[in-house]
Design a protein around this motif. Sequence first.
Motif, mmCIF file in Angstrom:
data_model
loop_
_atom_site.group_PDB
_atom_site.id
_atom_site.type_symbol
_atom_site.label_atom_id
_atom_site.label_comp_id
_atom_site.label_asym_id
_atom_site.label_seq_id
_atom_site.Cartn_x
_atom_site.Cartn_y
_atom_site.Cartn_z
ATOM 1 N N PRO A 96 0.829 -1.217 0.000
ATOM 2 C CA PRO A 96 0.000 0.000 0.000
ATOM 3 C C PRO A 96 0.856 1.255 0.000
ATOM 4 O O PRO A 96 1.979 1.267 0.500
ATOM 5 N N GLU A 97 0.302 2.321 -0.555
ATOM 6 C CA GLU A 97 0.994 3.610 -0.552
ATOM 7 C C GLU A 97 0.949 4.269 0.816
ATOM 8 O O GLU A 97 1.706 5.204 1.078
ATOM 9 N N SER A 98 0.055 3.808 1.686
ATOM 10 C CA SER A 98 -0.069 4.404 3.018
ATOM 11 C C SER A 98 -0.560 3.354 4.007
ATOM 12 O O SER A 98 -1.400 2.515 3.667
ATOM 13 N N PHE A 99 -0.019 3.416 5.223
ATOM 14 C CA PHE A 99 -0.560 2.625 6.334
ATOM 15 C C PHE A 99 -0.807 3.565 7.505
ATOM 16 O O PHE A 99 0.053 4.380 7.863
ATOM 17 N N SER A 100 -1.969 3.443 8.136
ATOM 18 C CA SER A 100 -2.319 4.328 9.250
ATOM 19 C C SER A 100 -3.006 3.551 10.352
ATOM 20 O O SER A 100 -3.565 2.467 10.139
ATOM 21 N N GLU A 101 -2.946 4.129 11.542
ATOM 22 C CA GLU A 101 -3.631 3.582 12.720
ATOM 23 C C GLU A 101 -4.103 4.741 13.591
ATOM 24 O O GLU A 101 -3.835 5.913 13.291
ATOM 25 N N HIS A 102 -4.798 4.415 14.681
ATOM 26 C CA HIS A 102 -5.433 5.419 15.534
ATOM 27 C C HIS A 102 -4.663 5.659 16.829
ATOM 28 O O HIS A 102 -4.104 4.719 17.407
ATOM 29 N N LEU A 103 -4.684 6.899 17.273
ATOM 30 C CA LEU A 103 -4.201 7.217 18.614
ATOM 31 C C LEU A 103 -5.330 6.855 19.580
ATOM 32 O O LEU A 103 -6.172 7.686 19.929
ATOM 33 N N ALA A 104 -5.353 5.600 19.975
ATOM 34 C CA ALA A 104 -6.451 5.084 20.802
ATOM 35 C C ALA A 104 -6.023 3.745 21.370
ATOM 36 O O ALA A 104 -4.973 3.202 21.025
ATOM 37 N N TRP A 105 -6.851 3.206 22.274
ATOM 38 C CA TRP A 105 -6.620 1.855 22.773
ATOM 39 C C TRP A 105 -7.925 1.079 22.689
ATOM 40 O O TRP A 105 -9.017 1.659 22.708
ATOM 41 N N SER A 106 -7.813 -0.252 22.583
ATOM 42 C CA SER A 106 -9.012 -1.076 22.402
ATOM 43 C C SER A 106 -8.850 -2.458 23.029
ATOM 44 O O SER A 106 -9.610 -3.369 22.708
ATOM 45 N N THR A 107 -7.852 -2.620 23.905
ATOM 46 C CA THR A 107 -7.647 -3.912 24.549
ATOM 47 C C THR A 107 -7.479 -3.736 26.053
ATOM 48 O O THR A 107 -6.971 -2.715 26.525
ATOM 49 N N HIS A 108 -7.917 -4.747 26.798
ATOM 50 C CA HIS A 108 -7.690 -4.782 28.238
ATOM 51 C C HIS A 108 -7.439 -6.222 28.635
ATOM 52 O O HIS A 108 -8.316 -7.082 28.497
ATOM 53 N N GLU A 109 -6.187 -6.485 29.057
ATOM 54 C CA GLU A 109 -5.767 -7.861 29.355
ATOM 55 C C GLU A 109 -6.041 -8.720 28.125
ATOM 56 O O GLU A 109 -5.524 -8.429 27.054
ATOM 57 N N SER A 110 -6.876 -9.742 28.218
ATOM 58 C CA SER A 110 -7.115 -10.613 27.063
ATOM 59 C C SER A 110 -8.373 -10.223 26.283
ATOM 60 O O SER A 110 -8.764 -10.913 25.346
ATOM 61 N N THR A 111 -9.001 -9.104 26.661
ATOM 62 C CA THR A 111 -10.270 -8.706 26.047
ATOM 63 C C THR A 111 -10.036 -7.645 24.981
ATOM 64 O O THR A 111 -9.315 -6.665 25.210
ATOM 65 N N PHE A 112 -10.643 -7.838 23.810
ATOM 66 C CA PHE A 112 -10.627 -6.825 22.761
ATOM 67 C C PHE A 112 -11.952 -6.081 22.791
ATOM 68 O O PHE A 112 -13.023 -6.692 22.726
ATOM 69 N N LEU A 113 -11.899 -4.764 22.948
ATOM 70 C CA LEU A 113 -13.095 -3.929 23.014
ATOM 71 C C LEU A 113 -13.377 -3.361 21.633
ATOM 72 O O LEU A 113 -12.494 -2.809 20.985
ATOM 73 N N ASP A 114 -14.602 -3.503 21.176
ATOM 74 C CA ASP A 114 -14.964 -3.088 19.820
ATOM 75 C C ASP A 114 -15.187 -1.581 19.778
ATOM 76 O O ASP A 114 -16.277 -1.100 19.444
ATOM 77 N N ASP A 115 -14.158 -0.832 20.127
ATOM 78 C CA ASP A 115 -14.254 0.630 20.133
ATOM 79 C C ASP A 115 -12.837 1.197 20.145
ATOM 80 O O ASP A 115 -11.875 0.505 20.489
ATOM 81 N N LEU A 116 -12.724 2.461 19.748
ATOM 82 C CA LEU A 116 -11.450 3.170 19.781
ATOM 83 C C LEU A 116 -11.527 4.169 20.925
ATOM 84 O O LEU A 116 -12.197 5.200 20.818
ATOM 85 N N LEU A 117 -10.861 3.861 22.027
ATOM 86 C CA LEU A 117 -11.026 4.614 23.265
ATOM 87 C C LEU A 117 -9.890 5.618 23.462
ATOM 88 O O LEU A 117 -8.740 5.358 23.096
ATOM 89 N N PRO A 118 -10.205 6.775 24.065
ATOM 90 C CA PRO A 118 -9.188 7.819 24.244
ATOM 91 C C PRO A 118 -8.244 7.493 25.387
ATOM 92 O O PRO A 118 -8.505 6.602 26.204
ATOM 93 N N LEU A 119 -7.150 8.219 25.451
ATOM 94 C CA LEU A 119 -6.171 8.010 26.502
ATOM 95 C C LEU A 119 -5.740 9.349 27.073
ATOM 96 O O LEU A 119 -5.828 10.383 26.398
ATOM 97 N N PRO A 120 -5.299 9.368 28.328
ATOM 98 C CA PRO A 120 -4.802 10.618 28.897
ATOM 99 C C PRO A 120 -3.469 10.998 28.267
ATOM 100 O O PRO A 120 -2.667 10.129 27.910
ATOM 101 N N TYR A 121 -3.240 12.299 28.131
ATOM 102 C CA TYR A 121 -2.007 12.782 27.528
ATOM 103 C C TYR A 121 -1.027 13.150 28.636
ATOM 104 O O TYR A 121 -1.051 14.262 29.168
ATOM 105 N N THR A 122 -0.191 12.177 28.983
ATOM 106 C CA THR A 122 0.792 12.326 30.046
ATOM 107 C C THR A 122 2.141 11.838 29.536
ATOM 108 O O THR A 122 2.211 11.135 28.503
#
Length: 296
Positions: A96-122
């Motif tokens: 591909p000419e481009s690959f991208s991903e999100h500034l987000a998280w979507s996993t907790h331990e062994s669970t994959f959450l069907d959402d793109l969740l925000p994170l604190p900026y620290t």
Amino acid sequence: MLHTRSTTPCLPKAAGLGLKPEHYGEILASKPAVGFFEIHAENYMGDGGPPHRWLEAIREVYPLSLHGVGLSIGGLAPLDLDHLRRLRRLVDRYRPESFSEHLAWSTHESTFLDDLLPLPYTPTTLATVVDHVAQTQDALGVRMLLENPSTYVVFAESTIDEADFLREIARRTGCGLLLDVNNVMVSAVNHGLDPDRYLARFPVESVGEIHLGGYDETTDADGERLLIDAHGSPVSPDVFSLYERTLTLTGPVPTLVEWDNDVPSFATLLAEARRVDDALLDSSSIASGQVAGEAA
């Protein structure tokens, strides 16, 4: 430390569309003038089958943008190495000419959450994201683009402005940024901010692609306006106006129209792409005029 990566060819500075299965046949039959097509990587992680046969045929005609939604770049846990290996196979297969991903998280331990969740900026989350972006670029052998999020909450513990957070990630890793203008509008309205002031601080020099889309609107518990990043309607007029102002900062940039839910006819998507192409042409003319004026 700046991490350097091999790079893929750039997308054309034109409008792109998300590739949807219901449009495969029409695209190959008519070969419309579209700058590029984007696919969600996770939809093509199987080894074979009809989706790959269609994609191989379309890839012979069009540039391709690969957009990931499942890496959980912002998660505290280590990246999923199996997921990275599947991504690498896709990159090697389709170049591909481009690959991208999100500034987000979507996993907790062994669970994959069907959402793109925000994170604190620290500083702690910054270090985690930098490590994950560097690891991703090493694993894939390409420079990635990181997308700014749409958010509905802010974190009291955040100590870094979002634009500065993204700027520092790009500086430390050498990655580029995907500027989602719809996300800017959604977050700005939800938090009572000025989207133009946000863009004035954004590290536009790192932007390699822009996303546009439609939002849904409701009200929160206090009766205040609340926008939802829904990808199920035309680009909203205020978002398109903000996009035109964005182009005065970035110049012409490859721009994707996202429409992932309630997918309309291909003709409707093509009309959205034509609006974007017109805006890109206008911005290119303005940039050329400015260069000519400076030369004179």
